[in-house]
Structure formats: structure tokens, C-alpha cells
Design a protein around this motif. Structure first.
Motif, PDB file in Angstrom:
ATOM      1  N   VAL A 108       0.824  -1.215   0.000  1.00 41.27           N
ATOM      2  CA  VAL A 108       0.000   0.000   0.000  1.00 41.27           C
ATOM      3  C   VAL A 108       0.863   1.272   0.000  1.00 41.27           C
ATOM      4  CG1 VAL A 108      -1.812   1.277   1.225  1.00 41.27           C
ATOM      5  CG2 VAL A 108      -1.892  -1.230   1.133  1.00 41.27           C
ATOM      6  N   PRO A 110       4.088   2.003  -1.133  1.00 44.05           N
ATOM      7  CA  PRO A 110       4.893   2.468  -2.279  1.00 44.05           C
ATOM      8  C   PRO A 110       4.154   3.368  -3.278  1.00 44.05           C
ATOM      9  CG  PRO A 110       5.537   0.247  -1.709  1.00 44.05           C
ATOM     10  CD  PRO A 110       4.317   0.563  -0.870  1.00 44.05           C
ATOM     11  N   GLU A 114       5.195   7.216  -3.872  1.00 43.01           N
ATOM     12  CA  GLU A 114       5.570   7.591  -5.236  1.00 43.01           C
ATOM     13  C   GLU A 114       4.775   8.810  -5.694  1.00 43.01           C
ATOM     14  OE1 GLU A 114       8.110   5.972  -6.335  1.00 43.01           O
ATOM     15  OE2 GLU A 114       8.170   7.263  -8.109  1.00 43.01           O
ATOM     16  N   MET A 117       6.076  11.856  -3.892  1.00 50.52           N
ATOM     17  CA  MET A 117       7.344  12.299  -4.462  1.00 50.52           C
ATOM     18  C   MET A 117       7.127  13.017  -5.784  1.00 50.52           C
ATOM     19  SD  MET A 117      10.007   9.243  -3.564  1.00 50.52           S
ATOM     20  CE  MET A 117      11.363  10.158  -4.325  1.00 50.52           C
ATOM     21  N   GLU A 122       8.407  16.558  -8.950  1.00 53.33           N
ATOM     22  CA  GLU A 122       8.223  16.590 -10.400  1.00 53.33           C
ATOM     23  C   GLU A 122       7.163  17.592 -10.834  1.00 53.33           C
ATOM     24  OE1 GLU A 122       7.491  12.618 -11.866  1.00 53.33           O
ATOM     25  OE2 GLU A 122       9.170  11.766 -10.752  1.00 53.33           O
ATOM     26  N   TRP A 127       5.892  16.426 -17.803  1.00 50.65           N
ATOM     27  CA  TRP A 127       5.051  15.236 -17.788  1.00 50.65           C
ATOM     28  C   TRP A 127       4.147  15.136 -16.555  1.00 50.65           C
ATOM     29  CZ3 TRP A 127      10.572  14.120 -16.993  1.00 50.65           C
ATOM     30  CH2 TRP A 127      10.896  13.863 -15.669  1.00 50.65           C
ATOM     31  N   GLU A 130       0.295  14.218 -16.680  1.00 49.64           N
ATOM     32  CA  GLU A 130       0.035  12.911 -17.286  1.00 49.64           C
ATOM     33  C   GLU A 130       0.438  11.791 -16.326  1.00 49.64           C
ATOM     34  OE1 GLU A 130       1.097  10.529 -21.463  1.00 49.64           O
ATOM     35  OE2 GLU A 130       2.019  12.481 -21.051  1.00 49.64           O
ATOM     36  N   ARG A 131       1.585  11.983 -15.692  1.00 47.25           N
ATOM     37  CA  ARG A 131       2.063  10.931 -14.788  1.00 47.25           C
ATOM     38  C   ARG A 131       1.224  10.863 -13.514  1.00 47.25           C
ATOM     39  NH1 ARG A 131       6.402  10.078 -11.213  1.00 47.25           N
ATOM     40  NH2 ARG A 131       6.358   7.828 -10.986  1.00 47.25           N
ATOM     41  N   MET A 134      -1.613   8.564 -13.824  1.00 47.09           N
ATOM     42  CA  MET A 134      -1.245   7.154 -13.675  1.00 47.09           C
ATOM     43  C   MET A 134      -1.061   6.787 -12.191  1.00 47.09           C
ATOM     44  SD  MET A 134       1.685   6.970 -16.697  1.00 47.09           S
ATOM     45  CE  MET A 134       2.172   5.269 -16.336  1.00 47.09           C
ATOM     46  N   LEU A 135      -0.405   7.686 -11.461  1.00 50.80           N
ATOM     47  CA  LEU A 135      -0.118   7.411 -10.051  1.00 50.80           C
ATOM     48  C   LEU A 135      -1.406   7.383  -9.222  1.00 50.80           C
ATOM     49  CD1 LEU A 135       3.064   9.609  -9.694  1.00 50.80           C
ATOM     50  CD2 LEU A 135       2.952   7.119  -9.532  1.00 50.80           C
ATOM     51  N   ARG A 138      -3.007   4.050  -9.638  1.00 52.35           N
ATOM     52  CA  ARG A 138      -2.368   2.973  -8.846  1.00 52.35           C
ATOM     53  C   ARG A 138      -2.805   3.020  -7.383  1.00 52.35           C
ATOM     54  NH1 ARG A 138       3.864   3.682 -10.314  1.00 52.35           N
ATOM     55  NH2 ARG A 138       4.127   2.476  -8.407  1.00 52.35           N
ATOM     56  N   ARG A 142      -5.343   0.198  -4.960  1.00 55.70           N
ATOM     57  CA  ARG A 142      -5.060  -0.290  -3.601  1.00 55.70           C
ATOM     58  C   ARG A 142      -6.162   0.091  -2.630  1.00 55.70           C
ATOM     59  NH1 ARG A 142      -1.783  -3.675  -5.769  1.00 55.70           N
ATOM     60  NH2 ARG A 142       0.441  -3.190  -5.740  1.00 55.70           N
TER      61      ARG A 142
ATOM     62  N   PHE B  56      -5.120  -8.194  -2.381  1.00 56.34           N
ATOM     63  CA  PHE B  56      -4.678  -7.315  -3.454  1.00 56.34           C
ATOM     64  C   PHE B  56      -4.543  -8.054  -4.787  1.00 56.34           C
ATOM     65  CE2 PHE B  56      -3.223  -5.662   0.615  1.00 56.34           C
ATOM     66  CZ  PHE B  56      -3.809  -4.407   0.590  1.00 56.34           C
ATOM     67  N   PRO B 110      11.070  -0.555  -3.103  1.00 50.77           N
ATOM     68  CA  PRO B 110      10.243   0.403  -3.857  1.00 50.77           C
ATOM     69  C   PRO B 110      10.963   1.112  -5.016  1.00 50.77           C
ATOM     70  CG  PRO B 110       9.634   0.494  -1.567  1.00 50.77           C
ATOM     71  CD  PRO B 110      10.863  -0.393  -1.647  1.00 50.77           C
ATOM     72  N   GLU B 114       9.866   0.546  -8.866  1.00 53.86           N
ATOM     73  CA  GLU B 114       9.466   1.739  -9.612  1.00 53.86           C
ATOM     74  C   GLU B 114      10.241   1.835 -10.924  1.00 53.86           C
ATOM     75  OE1 GLU B 114       6.930   3.234  -8.345  1.00 53.86           O
ATOM     76  OE2 GLU B 114       6.849   4.547 -10.090  1.00 53.86           O
ATOM     77  N   TRP B 127       8.643  11.256 -21.363  1.00 53.28           N
ATOM     78  CA  TRP B 127       9.495  11.550 -20.221  1.00 53.28           C
ATOM     79  C   TRP B 127      10.452  10.416 -19.869  1.00 53.28           C
ATOM     80  CZ3 TRP B 127       4.002  11.009 -18.889  1.00 53.28           C
ATOM     81  CH2 TRP B 127       3.686   9.772 -18.341  1.00 53.28           C
ATOM     82  N   ARG B 138      18.012   7.079  -7.608  1.00 49.30           N
ATOM     83  CA  ARG B 138      17.400   6.627  -6.345  1.00 49.30           C
ATOM     84  C   ARG B 138      17.867   5.219  -5.983  1.00 49.30           C
ATOM     85  NH1 ARG B 138      11.169   7.781  -7.367  1.00 49.30           N
ATOM     86  NH2 ARG B 138      10.906   6.285  -5.664  1.00 49.30           N
TER      87      ARG B 138
END
Lengths: 215, 215
Positions: A108, A110, A114, A117, A122, A127, A130-131, A134-135, A138, A142, B56, B110, B114, B127, B138
Motif C-alpha cells: 500500500v 509504495p 511515489e 514524491m 516533479e 510530464w 500525465e504521470r 497514472m499514479l 495505482r 489499492r 490485493f 520500492p 518503480e 518523459w 534513487r
């Protein structure tokens, strides 16, 4: 002798209880064990003296007599094993609760970290939008899985355990994001954790550090 | 009765032992416990029957009599607690080894996962190159920290423990990347793990699944 934990002298979360000492403070409050805190600067956590306790230069650490531990979930598990009330007595239920501790940290957390971060590091990249989509997805997957598990139950195991300390502190890193609001079952679970007196004492203790340094 | 684990019927790693059943197979081989394997399709792991074991929708799971567990590191810890040889007898050393298990899953894995996901899912994004540079860095930081720890020692704790099963399987996910070659101390550590007879038996067992389905 009280155990000693380490925490940030100036936590980047500005007293919101999102740093990883929070789970350890909470566990210690649940079992009624007083503790001392050694505050460290960002420079100090990367120095050899701290790395001898924490090889990756992070907080928290936990020192109790001759024992020196690192990794917040491992510290919570250690506290739970040496005090009553945070792990079931039944061997199978206990193993399941420990499985949930690992699930919190390795399944759960990570995608949540991410995403944090990406927001932090970023935000100025081309990007980013757009990213982030996606995140978010994800994290949503979960949270959806967790909502299924938590339907009809208050805690991951039958009763409150160390696994809930780990999972609630992981989920709190989503902060005020809409993602948690999309899954009210998970949101209520976090709120139940935050309502525990031990959570509140731990939260106030870490907030007092911020309040003192922010003066 | 043997315990039963689940694994992919067709692992995306094509028999390279990178899926998360590998750590569990390895631990069972180390303690000499025979086990049965139930192979699952990608569709089956997302179905309610499997989710009842693994909330999960992942592999592996572990069933032994009335116990049903998930999370590979939790399963490895459970095996280590119920057999001798994978955790130190001394209580402090045992707690440290468990801390290293959490470090493997929540601090080292992680950024490695990633990076794998970026290679797999973002290779066609604008990107990709810029982000891969960030991700490599990292991973490099973690491997540098590990190299310091492993300087002058064979294993994370004094002797081989369950923590090495977790950490070596995590590091193997870097595959043939240059990152591992940049840190020969860490590379040698992985090779020491892979040289263990129990690792080799576990590796052959999972490769046999791939070989049978690839016919």
C-alpha cells in the motif's frame, strides 16, 4: 530506562504527523510505554553516527538498552511482541496481523509515497499531469482493495492491532487528497485510528516539536 | 500435509525467479520443508476465490492447515519463526534481522520496482529517458548504503538469515542492469545468495514451471 527514538528536528510535514516516527510514537502510547526523543537535523541523519543506527540515513530509530533497531514497522512489531494488546494471542491470527504490517509497507505505501514524491519533486516537469493521472490510478486500485477488506469490519484483523498502526499511518500520507474521500470506507477507517486516545497523544507529541521549532 | 503456495502459471519473468514466490520457495528449501504449488492464471489471481486469500490479487499465498497467509516477506518470516536456522537465537539479533526484512521490502524494493515499472510501462512516454535517470539515481543511493553495510561481512546479520532471502530476492529484480555491477560488494552478496543450494533448488523449481508452459 525509557527507550529513545529519533525524529526530525524540523519535520517536512510541519507537524501533521506524516513522518515515520508517528507509528512508533503511536505504538508506544498504545502500550503505555514512556519514551525519550532525540531530534536530528537533516544533516545529522546522513552522518556516520546516525548511519551506525540507521544504514539508510532515515528516521526513526529505536534504542532500548542494548537493542538498536530501525525501520518504523519493525519497531512497531518489536513493541507489539514485547507488550500485550497489539497482536492477537492466537498464533494464526498473529501471523495474519504481521502479514498486514508487511502489506501496509510493501503493497500500500509504495504507490502513495511515489505519488507524494511526484507532487514534491516533479511538479515543474512537463510530464507531471500525465504521470499524476497514472499514479492516482495505482493508489485507487489499492484503496479499492482495502475498502473491500474493511467492509463490515472496524480493523484489518478482528480487533485493533499493530497492523492498523502501520496501515493508518501509511494512508494518512495521502493527506487531504481526494483519493481518500473517494473511498469513504477507507476514510472512516483512518478516522477511527485517529480517534484513538493513543494516536492523539502521539500526534500532540510530534506536533509540539514543530510548534517549538516554528516559534 | 505440505503447505501450499500460489505462483503464476505463466510468470512474466520467463523463469528468471523474479516473481515473489521465489523468496517463499527459497525459505522452504532452506528449512527443508516440502511444499505444493497451485499455479494461477493472471485472470484467476483477480477473482474472488484468490482475493479471499490475497486481498490485493497478487501471488504468493501460503496455506498450511488452518493458516492462510499472504505477503512474501511475512510468509518468509512465518517460516523462519517456525523452523530453526533462519533467525538468530539472540532476541536483539532476531529483532535486527526482522528490521532488515522490512528494510528490504519498504526501503530497498520500492525504487527498484518503480524503475522496473518505468521500463515496462513508460518506455514509450516522452518523459522516459529523463525519468529513468532520476530512478537510477534513487536505486544507486540505496545500493551505496547497502555496500557500506556489507563491507567486510557476508550477510546482513552475522550469519545468513531470512533477511538475506528477502534482500537478495529484492536485489535480483535489478536483473542484469549496470546498477548492480557498479556496486561489486552488493553484486557479490547477491551471488553468494544465489550460490546457496537451497536457492538453486528453489530457482530450478520455478524455472521448471516456465519450461513446462513454454513448450
Amino acid at each position: 530506562m525509557n527507550p529513545t527514538i529519533t525524529a526530525f528536528a524540523q519535520s517536512p510535514d510541519r507537524g501533521r504527523g506524516l513522518a515515520r516516527d508517528m507509528a512508533v510514537r503511536w505504538a508506544l502510547e498504545e502500550v503505555g510505554r514512556p519514551y525519550d526523543v532525540r531530534l536530528l537535523s537533516f544533516a545529522a541523519i546522513k552522518e556516520p553516527a546516525h548511519r551506525a543506527l540507521q544504514p539508510f540515513g532515515q528516521i526513526p530509530t529505536y534504542e532500548d538498552g542494548t537493542l538498536a533497531l530501525f525501520e518504523s514497522a519493525a519497531i512497531v512489531l518489536h513493541i507489539a511482541e514485547r507488550h500485550s494488546g497489539l497482536l492477537p494471542d492466537d498464533a494464526n491470527a498473529r501471523a495474519r496481523a504481521i502479514a498486514w504490517m508487511f502489506a501496509g509497507k510493501s503493497t500500500v505505501e509504495p504507490p502513495i509515497v511515489e505519488r507524494s514524491m511526484a507532487l514534491l519533486l516533479e511538479a515543474d516537469r512537463s510530464w507531471h499531469a500525465e504521470r499524476l493521472t497514472m499514479l492516482d490510478e495505482r493508489v485507487r486500485v489499492r484503496l479499492g482493495d482495502l475498502a473491500q477488506v474493511l467492509t463490515g469490519r472496524d480493523w484489518l484483523a478482528q480487533d485493533f492491532t499493530a497492523a492498523d498502526i502501520v496501515m493508518v499511518t501509511v494512508l494518512r500520507r495521502l493527506g487531504g487528497s481526494e483519493l481518500l474521500k473517494e473511498q469513504p470506507i477507507v476514510g472512516s477507517y483512518v478516522a477511527r485510528g485517529e480517534a484513538r486516545p493513543a494516536f492523539q497523544r502521539a500526534f500532540e507529541a510530534q506536533r509540539a516539536v514543530f510548534a517549538a521549532t516554528a516559534k
